[in-house]
Design an enzyme around this catalytic site. Structure first.
Site, PDB file in Angstrom:
ATOM      1  N   LYS A  28      51.452  15.761  -8.577  1.00 12.51           N
ATOM      2  CA  LYS A  28      50.644  14.538  -8.688  1.00 12.51           C
ATOM      3  C   LYS A  28      51.472  13.484  -9.402  1.00 12.51           C
ATOM      4  CE  LYS A  28      46.516  13.090  -7.574  1.00 12.51           C
ATOM      5  NZ  LYS A  28      45.709  13.537  -6.419  1.00 12.51           N
ATOM      6  N   THR A  67      39.139  13.954   5.066  1.00 16.23           N
ATOM      7  CA  THR A  67      38.430  14.468   3.892  1.00 16.23           C
ATOM      8  C   THR A  67      36.924  14.525   4.160  1.00 16.23           C
ATOM      9  OG1 THR A  67      40.177  13.574   2.513  1.00 16.23           O
ATOM     10  CG2 THR A  67      38.164  14.233   1.391  1.00 16.23           C
ATOM     11  N   SER A  80      47.298  16.340   5.589  1.00 16.74           N
ATOM     12  CA  SER A  80      48.610  15.910   5.082  1.00 16.74           C
ATOM     13  C   SER A  80      49.659  16.962   5.424  1.00 16.74           C
ATOM     14  CB  SER A  80      48.568  15.746   3.560  1.00 16.74           C
ATOM     15  OG  SER A  80      48.200  14.447   3.219  1.00 16.74           O
TER      16      SER A  80
HETATM   17  P1  NAD Z   1      36.731   4.993  -2.370  1.00 20.11           P
HETATM   18  O1  NAD Z   1      37.260   4.116  -3.439  1.00 20.11           O
HETATM   19  O2  NAD Z   1      37.028   4.710  -0.947  1.00 20.11           O
HETATM   20  O3  NAD Z   1      35.121   5.083  -2.492  1.00 20.11           O
HETATM   21  C1  NAD Z   1      34.436   5.326  -3.672  1.00 20.11           C
HETATM   22  C2  NAD Z   1      32.953   5.042  -3.422  1.00 20.11           C
HETATM   23  O4  NAD Z   1      32.219   5.384  -4.585  1.00 20.11           O
HETATM   24  C3  NAD Z   1      32.639   3.578  -3.137  1.00 20.11           C
HETATM   25  O5  NAD Z   1      31.635   3.499  -2.135  1.00 20.11           O
HETATM   26  C4  NAD Z   1      32.050   3.083  -4.470  1.00 20.11           C
HETATM   27  O6  NAD Z   1      31.157   1.987  -4.327  1.00 20.11           O
HETATM   28  C5  NAD Z   1      31.324   4.330  -4.898  1.00 20.11           C
HETATM   29  N1  NAD Z   1      30.984   4.364  -6.317  1.00 20.11           N
HETATM   30  C6  NAD Z   1      31.753   4.017  -7.380  1.00 20.11           C
HETATM   31  N2  NAD Z   1      31.035   4.164  -8.517  1.00 20.11           N
HETATM   32  C7  NAD Z   1      29.798   4.620  -8.164  1.00 20.11           C
HETATM   33  C8  NAD Z   1      28.632   4.962  -8.872  1.00 20.11           C
HETATM   34  N3  NAD Z   1      28.581   4.893 -10.191  1.00 20.11           N
HETATM   35  N4  NAD Z   1      27.541   5.388  -8.174  1.00 20.11           N
HETATM   36  C9  NAD Z   1      27.580   5.472  -6.823  1.00 20.11           C
HETATM   37  N5  NAD Z   1      28.666   5.168  -6.094  1.00 20.11           N
HETATM   38  C10 NAD Z   1      29.777   4.744  -6.760  1.00 20.11           C
HETATM   39  O7  NAD Z   1      37.214   6.464  -2.777  1.00 20.11           O
HETATM   40  P2  NAD Z   1      37.327   7.727  -1.819  1.00 20.11           P
HETATM   41  O8  NAD Z   1      38.685   7.784  -1.233  1.00 20.11           O
HETATM   42  O9  NAD Z   1      36.126   7.806  -0.948  1.00 20.11           O
HETATM   43  O10 NAD Z   1      37.276   8.903  -2.919  1.00 20.11           O
HETATM   44  C11 NAD Z   1      36.074   9.310  -3.505  1.00 20.11           C
HETATM   45  C12 NAD Z   1      36.314  10.573  -4.322  1.00 20.11           C
HETATM   46  O11 NAD Z   1      36.862  11.592  -3.470  1.00 20.11           O
HETATM   47  C13 NAD Z   1      37.310  10.452  -5.482  1.00 20.11           C
HETATM   48  O12 NAD Z   1      36.911  11.354  -6.479  1.00 20.11           O
HETATM   49  C14 NAD Z   1      38.621  10.929  -4.867  1.00 20.11           C
HETATM   50  O13 NAD Z   1      39.523  11.383  -5.855  1.00 20.11           O
HETATM   51  C15 NAD Z   1      38.108  12.050  -4.000  1.00 20.11           C
HETATM   52  N6  NAD Z   1      38.997  12.432  -2.902  1.00 20.11           N
HETATM   53  C16 NAD Z   1      39.401  11.534  -1.969  1.00 20.11           C
HETATM   54  C17 NAD Z   1      40.217  11.937  -0.927  1.00 20.11           C
HETATM   55  C18 NAD Z   1      40.615  10.984   0.165  1.00 20.11           C
HETATM   56  O14 NAD Z   1      41.270  11.454   1.124  1.00 20.11           O
HETATM   57  N7  NAD Z   1      40.252   9.726   0.119  1.00 20.11           N
HETATM   58  C19 NAD Z   1      40.667  13.271  -0.856  1.00 20.11           C
HETATM   59  C20 NAD Z   1      40.221  14.188  -1.820  1.00 20.11           C
HETATM   60  C21 NAD Z   1      39.383  13.747  -2.841  1.00 20.11           C
END
Ligand code: NAD
Length: 420
Positions: free
Chosen positions: A107, A191, A353
């Site tokens: 990471k 994901t 990936s």
């Molecule tokens: P993103 O930034 O695209 O989306 C995050 C979402 O969460 C947005 O809709 C935002 O409005 C919402 N949000 C933020 N604070 C909030 C709250 N307090 N209440 C409700 N909604 C809230 O991020 P993402 O890529 O969708 O990732 C989301 C999670 O999944 C993270 O924990 C990330 O580490 C994890 N993750 C992502 C991936 C990936 O491929 N994108 C892979 C594994 C894990």
């Protein structure tokens, strides 16, 4: 220790300890896994647009590479710390172990609020970061990818910088690239597609019918959106979705494709608020919505000791990384809920990936359907293997997932003579 004072590195160490104890693993294995093999800290000088020199702090942690090269994203955020990067690299080791892909955990991160930088400054920073960490990465050493605030465009700059350093095009150094330079089809959806597959399997494993079942989802970003889209395709009725702006509820089921279009409109700024096809509540209402499955797909520490009692859903599928605090996790287990842990449920991203890396190395590219089919097979197998361990040892799915993964890593370390 109170919920608030526990940092993520301590949380991951606790999880490793619990799983090592459940497996009856040696102390040597625990000692090897409780911290990363290496963590490089770099100072990254960038000449800003106004001519001033700014030095940014960055990290790259390689947790374990007994099974294969490190794998994990690079995060750009003002709150990045070395402990956070170390913890995330450990989770990557176990996520890859759960997915059954031949990688260890890596990471990276830079302490920066990218919204305060111009595009030109972000490009310079990204290139300088890759140069600074180039001694510790490589297609067979440690392979970065996107994470919070890093995009396919940034991955393309990083790939280009590394390729120039090595004087040859090296697409397998980074995943999450644009399709034009070796990205994989179905990576963008991976994901959320995986989370939806795990929702479907959780229904099956608990003898529930997904067709017409109510599902609620926290978060409508990349993960939440595709979780909703594919869970609906599998027959579920998505009754509630929240984001940072609000919680939308429609007992008859939300129209997901319409919501995709709604948030895309520039005036809606990627947010759900104001959508007319549902009732609108404040965002934390999502915890109280009656549903059969709830999927937190937003942030870490979303389900806490405070709100866990409100969650009625018997199935919880973790789309986000670390969305449940250890105290809340205890309550979930005591109540007998069925929880699919993050290291399994959101492993679809790293799985695809891996497929991207394999395609880069062989220079032969698969169709969208081929990628999704391979992802489905691997994720469903992992789910069933973990379910068997859960039943055999009478532990939670989370502990079972760590046990499966730790056993794989411990076996590799033992085979290589690192531990007894
Ligand atoms: P993103 O930034 O695209 O989306 C995050 C979402 O969460 C947005 O809709 C935002 O409005 C919402 N949000 C933020 N604070 C909030 C709250 N307090 N209440 C409700 N909604 C809230 O991020 P993402 O890529 O969708 O990732 C989301 C999670 O999944 C993270 O924990 C990330 O580490 C994890 N993750 C992502 C991936 C990936 O491929 N994108 C892979 C594994 C894990």
């Amino acid at each position: 220790m109170s919920e608030k004072s526990l940092n993520v590195f301590e949380i991951v160490q606790q999880q490793i300890k619990v799983a090592c104890d459940a497996l009856g693993e040696t102390n040597e294995v625990y000692e090897m896994l409780k911290q990363p093999k290496s963590c490089l800290e770099v100072a990254i000088p960038v000449k800003m647009d106004n001519g001033e020199l700014r030095i940014f702090q960055g990290y790259r942690s390689l947790h374990n590479d007994s099974i294969g090269p490190g794998k994990g994203g690079v995060r750009y955020h003002q709150n990045v710390t070395m402990d956070e990067v170390k913890a995330l690299s450990a989770w990557m080791t176990f996520k890859c172990g759960v997915a059954g892909i031949p990688y260890g955990g890596g990471k990276g991160g830079i302490i920066v609020d990218p919204t305060t930088l111009s595009k030109n400054e972000i490009e310079k920073l990204s290139r300088a970061y890759i140069k600074a960490i180039s001694p510790v990465i490589g297609p067979n050493v440690d392979i970065p990818a996107p994470d919070v605030n890093t995009t396919p465009e940034i991955m393309a700059w990083m790939t280009d910088e590394y390729s120039m350093l090595k004087e040859q095009f090296t697409p397998a150094i980074i995943t999450g690239k644009p399709l034009s330079i070796g990205g994989s089809l179905a990576r963008f959806e991976a994901t959320g597609y995986g989370v939806a597959l795990m929702i479907r399997e959780a229904f099956k494993a608990t003898n529930r019918e997904i067709k017409g079942a109510k599902v609620s989802i926290q978060g409508f970003g990349n993960v939440g959106r595709f979780t909703a889209y594919y869970a609906e395709k599998f027959g579920a009725k998505i009754v509630a979705i929240s984001d940072v702006s609000c919680c939308l509820y429609n007992e008859a089921g939300l129209n997901i494709e319409e919501l995709f279009d709604y948030v895309k409109k520039p005036e809606n700024k990627n947010m759900l608020t104001g959508y007319k096809g549902a009732e609108e509540f404040s965002r934390d209402k999502i915890f109280e919505i009656e549903s059969e499955a709830f999927s937190p797909c937003a942030l870490e520490n979303a389900i806490t000791a405070e709100n866990v009692g409100k969650i009625a859903a018997p199935l919880i599928i973790e789309g986000a990384n670390g969305p449940t605090t250890p105290e809340a996790d205890k309550v979930i287990n005591e109540k007998g809920k069925f929880l699919v842990p993050d290291i399994l449920a959101n492993g679809g991203g790293v799985m695809v990936s891996y497929f991207e890396w394999v395609q880069n190395l062989q220079n032969y590219y698969w169709s969208f359907e081929e990628v999704q089919e391979k992802q489905e097979t691997k994720m469903v197998n992992a789910f069933n293997d973990i379910l068997n361990i859960k039943n055999q040892y009478n532990v939670s799915m989370r502990v079972a997932a760590f046990m499966m993964s730790i056993k794989r890593v411990a076996d590799a370390m033992r085979a290589r003579g690192w531990v007894k």
